[in-house]
Design an enzyme around this catalytic site. Structure first.
Site, PDB file in Angstrom:
ATOM      1  N   CYS A 114       0.874  -1.164   0.000  1.00 19.18           N
ATOM      2  CA  CYS A 114       0.000   0.000   0.000  1.00 19.18           C
ATOM      3  C   CYS A 114       0.917   1.222   0.000  1.00 19.18           C
ATOM      4  O   CYS A 114       2.002   1.170  -0.558  1.00 19.18           O
ATOM      5  CB  CYS A 114      -0.948  -0.027   1.203  1.00 19.18           C
ATOM      6  SG  CYS A 114      -0.092  -0.067   2.795  1.00 19.18           S
ATOM      7  N   HIS A 115       0.520   2.311   0.619  1.00 17.89           N
ATOM      8  CA  HIS A 115       1.373   3.510   0.684  1.00 17.89           C
ATOM      9  C   HIS A 115       2.594   3.279   1.560  1.00 17.89           C
ATOM     10  O   HIS A 115       3.727   3.394   1.099  1.00 17.89           O
ATOM     11  CB  HIS A 115       0.604   4.707   1.260  1.00 17.89           C
ATOM     12  CG  HIS A 115      -0.425   5.252   0.349  1.00 17.89           C
ATOM     13  ND1 HIS A 115      -0.117   6.001  -0.753  1.00 17.89           N
ATOM     14  CD2 HIS A 115      -1.771   5.147   0.372  1.00 17.89           C
ATOM     15  CE1 HIS A 115      -1.224   6.328  -1.369  1.00 17.89           C
ATOM     16  NE2 HIS A 115      -2.253   5.824  -0.719  1.00 17.89           N
TER      17      HIS A 115
END
Length: 121
Positions: A85-86
């Site tokens: 993800c981020h």
């Protein structure tokens, strides 16, 4: 009596309750290079579609976190699943849940923000 027994160090993350067989690996962002394009491996970007389109790890597919619960039944347990993800926190939670369900899973430490390799658009 079951109690929470986390063991957390870079490279491998065991995050389990006593008596519960749950385990997955957290890999360095640079380690993803050896998995790109390999058979029986699915790299999943959990960010939203616009962020994925702006740039993602080569060969990664996009299943936004908000849709993952509904789409995970399309993924075979015969594949090694690599999540990001981020920053790695959402993918860490998803990795924990998938490992409980019997998936082979790895999480990229630090997410795409820590990745310094080639980006695909």
């Amino acid at each position: 009596m079951f109690g929470y027994a986390p063991i957390d160090y870079f490279g491998i993350l065991y995050n389990r309750n006593e008596g519960e067989n749950m385990m997955f690996e957290t890999i360095r962002p640079s380690d993803i290079e050896k998995y790109i394009g390999q058979n029986n491996i699915i790299i999943i970007d959990l960010r939203d579609t616009m962020e994925y389109q702006d740039g993602h790890i080569p060969t990664a597919i996009n299943i936004p976190y908000e849709e993952f619960e509904y789409k995970k039944n399309l993924i075979s347990k015969n594949y090694l699943i690599i999540l990001y993800c981020h920053r790695g926190s959402i993918s860490l939670a998803v990795a924990r849940d998938l490992s409980k369900e019997g998936f082979q899973v790895k999480n990229i430490y630090g997410g795409i923000n820590a990745y310094r390799g080639r980006i695909e658009k």
